[in-house]
Design a protein around this motif. Structure first.
Motif, PDB file in Angstrom:
ATOM      1  N   THR A 128      -7.626  -3.638   8.004  1.00 39.61           N
ATOM      2  CA  THR A 128      -6.603  -4.066   7.038  1.00 39.61           C
ATOM      3  C   THR A 128      -5.970  -2.849   6.364  1.00 39.61           C
ATOM      4  N   THR A 129      -6.815  -1.929   5.906  1.00 37.51           N
ATOM      5  CA  THR A 129      -6.303  -0.720   5.246  1.00 37.51           C
ATOM      6  C   THR A 129      -5.508   0.131   6.230  1.00 37.51           C
ATOM      7  N   ARG A 130      -6.011   0.255   7.446  1.00 34.38           N
ATOM      8  CA  ARG A 130      -5.287   1.046   8.464  1.00 34.38           C
ATOM      9  C   ARG A 130      -3.909   0.436   8.724  1.00 34.38           C
ATOM     10  N   TYR A 131      -3.858  -0.887   8.797  1.00 32.74           N
ATOM     11  CA  TYR A 131      -2.583  -1.585   9.019  1.00 32.74           C
ATOM     12  C   TYR A 131      -1.613  -1.276   7.874  1.00 32.74           C
ATOM     13  N   GLU A 132      -2.112  -1.350   6.638  1.00 35.58           N
ATOM     14  CA  GLU A 132      -1.285  -1.046   5.457  1.00 35.58           C
ATOM     15  C   GLU A 132      -0.740   0.380   5.532  1.00 35.58           C
ATOM     16  N   TRP A 218       3.173   8.960  -0.497  1.00 31.90           N
ATOM     17  CA  TRP A 218       2.596   9.639   0.672  1.00 31.90           C
ATOM     18  C   TRP A 218       1.106   9.918   0.506  1.00 31.90           C
ATOM     19  N   ILE A 219       0.632   9.946  -0.743  1.00 29.31           N
ATOM     20  CA  ILE A 219      -0.747  10.395  -0.983  1.00 29.31           C
ATOM     21  C   ILE A 219      -1.796   9.600  -0.191  1.00 29.31           C
ATOM     22  N   PRO A 220      -1.767   8.246  -0.210  1.00 30.50           N
ATOM     23  CA  PRO A 220      -2.782   7.515   0.564  1.00 30.50           C
ATOM     24  C   PRO A 220      -2.740   7.843   2.064  1.00 30.50           C
ATOM     25  N   ALA A 223      -4.094  11.428   2.528  1.00 33.63           N
ATOM     26  CA  ALA A 223      -5.532  11.442   2.248  1.00 33.63           C
ATOM     27  C   ALA A 223      -6.305  10.833   3.421  1.00 33.63           C
ATOM     28  N   ALA A 224      -5.786   9.740   3.964  1.00 38.33           N
ATOM     29  CA  ALA A 224      -6.454   9.099   5.110  1.00 38.33           C
ATOM     30  C   ALA A 224      -6.489  10.044   6.296  1.00 38.33           C
ATOM     31  N   SER A 225      -5.355  10.651   6.574  1.00 33.67           N
ATOM     32  CA  SER A 225      -5.248  11.561   7.707  1.00 33.67           C
ATOM     33  C   SER A 225      -6.200  12.751   7.528  1.00 33.67           C
ATOM     34  N   GLN A 226      -6.342  13.207   6.279  1.00 35.70           N
ATOM     35  CA  GLN A 226      -7.175  14.360   5.981  1.00 35.70           C
ATOM     36  C   GLN A 226      -8.664  14.035   6.003  1.00 35.70           C
ATOM     37  N   ASP A 243      -6.444   3.985  -1.118  1.00 32.45           N
ATOM     38  CA  ASP A 243      -6.159   2.634  -1.584  1.00 32.45           C
ATOM     39  C   ASP A 243      -4.661   2.503  -1.813  1.00 32.45           C
ATOM     40  N   VAL A 244      -4.020   1.811  -0.915  1.00 28.46           N
ATOM     41  CA  VAL A 244      -2.552   1.709  -0.915  1.00 28.46           C
ATOM     42  C   VAL A 244      -2.033   1.004  -2.178  1.00 28.46           C
ATOM     43  N   VAL A 245      -2.824   0.086  -2.658  1.00 29.02           N
ATOM     44  CA  VAL A 245      -2.402  -0.734  -3.803  1.00 29.02           C
ATOM     45  C   VAL A 245      -2.227   0.131  -5.060  1.00 29.02           C
ATOM     46  N   GLU A 246      -3.001   1.217  -5.117  1.00 27.98           N
ATOM     47  CA  GLU A 246      -3.083   2.044  -6.313  1.00 27.98           C
ATOM     48  C   GLU A 246      -1.722   2.447  -6.893  1.00 27.98           C
TER      49      GLU A 246
END
Length: 248
Positions: A128-132, A218-220, A223-226, A243-246
């Motif tokens: 779900t998070t990856r999709y977001e 861009w931060i989420p 951060a995920a990529s890193q 956390d995309v919602v943040e």
């Protein structure tokens, strides 16, 4: 015979040999990654940015090596430690250099979005998070600016005559400059310099008339990529940022 060792990591060693710098990789590195790094260096060199010249790609004792021109000077990180009272002046120079990088084009560099999409898939995040994250990345404006990918004060050498050289182009891509800024912001943050991270972002936004919210979007993604590689404690901190919602 090793000369002055500059950096020693578990998988590579960087040392000086006269007026050259040798980056010696061990077998953990794939040949394609090493050749891609050399290619990045050559492509960025062609933009006219001030960077050490690539001299050769070779093998030393059966290990791949990239040989670059040695730049005599101190890193901006060292200077910032030595002269804390000049922090603003150095930060100004730092941001101006990054803006200069983003002003260049190198159409043959790998695309930042492709790299980020690939990295998101490699994370431990749930589907779900990856999709977001993929959806958000896809919606971001497509740019083709040169992005350094690891722009921090330790990758800038100030020579004796005050000229700034930008080193370590292993992570260079072409894409959206705000992703590059989000990465630098996270680098400051991860090294415990939260105040400097905020000051840096504010300064970049002011100089380029960029909305802070735009970089925060861009931060989420960054951060995920890193989070795919790096130290365990850094990974945990980075995954909190994903956390995309943040920032909605």
């Amino acid at each position: 015979m090793k000369h002055d060792v500059i950096v020693e990591r578990p998988t590579k060693i960087i040392y000086r040999e006269g007026d050259k710098v040798v980056k010696l990789f061990d077998e953990h590195y794939s040949k394609s990654d090493i050749l891609n790094e050399a290619l990045n260096q050559a492509r960025v060199e062609e933009t006219g940015l001030n960077i050490p010249k690539l001299l050769e790609v070779t093998k030393i004792d059966g290990k791949w090596a990239i040989i670059l021109e040695h730049i005599d000077g101190e890193t901006l990180e060292e200077l910032m430690k030595k002269h804390p009272e000049k922090e603003d002046e150095y930060l100004n120079m730092f941001v101006d250099l990054q803006i200069q990088v983003h002003s260049k084009k190198a159409p043959l560099l790998n695309k930042l979005k492709d790299k980020m999409n690939r990295k998101i898939e490699e994370t431990t995040l749930n589907a779900t998070t990856r999709y977001e994250l993929h959806t958000r990345l896809d919606s971001m404006p497509k740019h083709t600016k040169v992005c350094h990918g690891d722009f921090n004060p330790s990758n800038i050498i100030i020579s004796k005559d005050g000229t700034a050289y930008i080193i370590d182009w292993a992570h260079a891509t072409q894409g959206n400059a705000s992703a590059d800024v989000a990465r630098t912001y996270l680098l400051f943050y991860l090294s415990g310099k939260k105040d400097l991270a905020e000051k840096y972002m504010n300064m970049f936004c002011e100089k380029t008339d960029t909305a802070k919210q735009y970089i925060q979007k861009w931060i989420p993604i960054v951060a995920a990529s890193q989070s795919v590689k790096g130290k365990k404690e850094e990974r945990e901190l980075l995954l909190k940022w994903t956390d995309v919602v943040e920032y909605e």
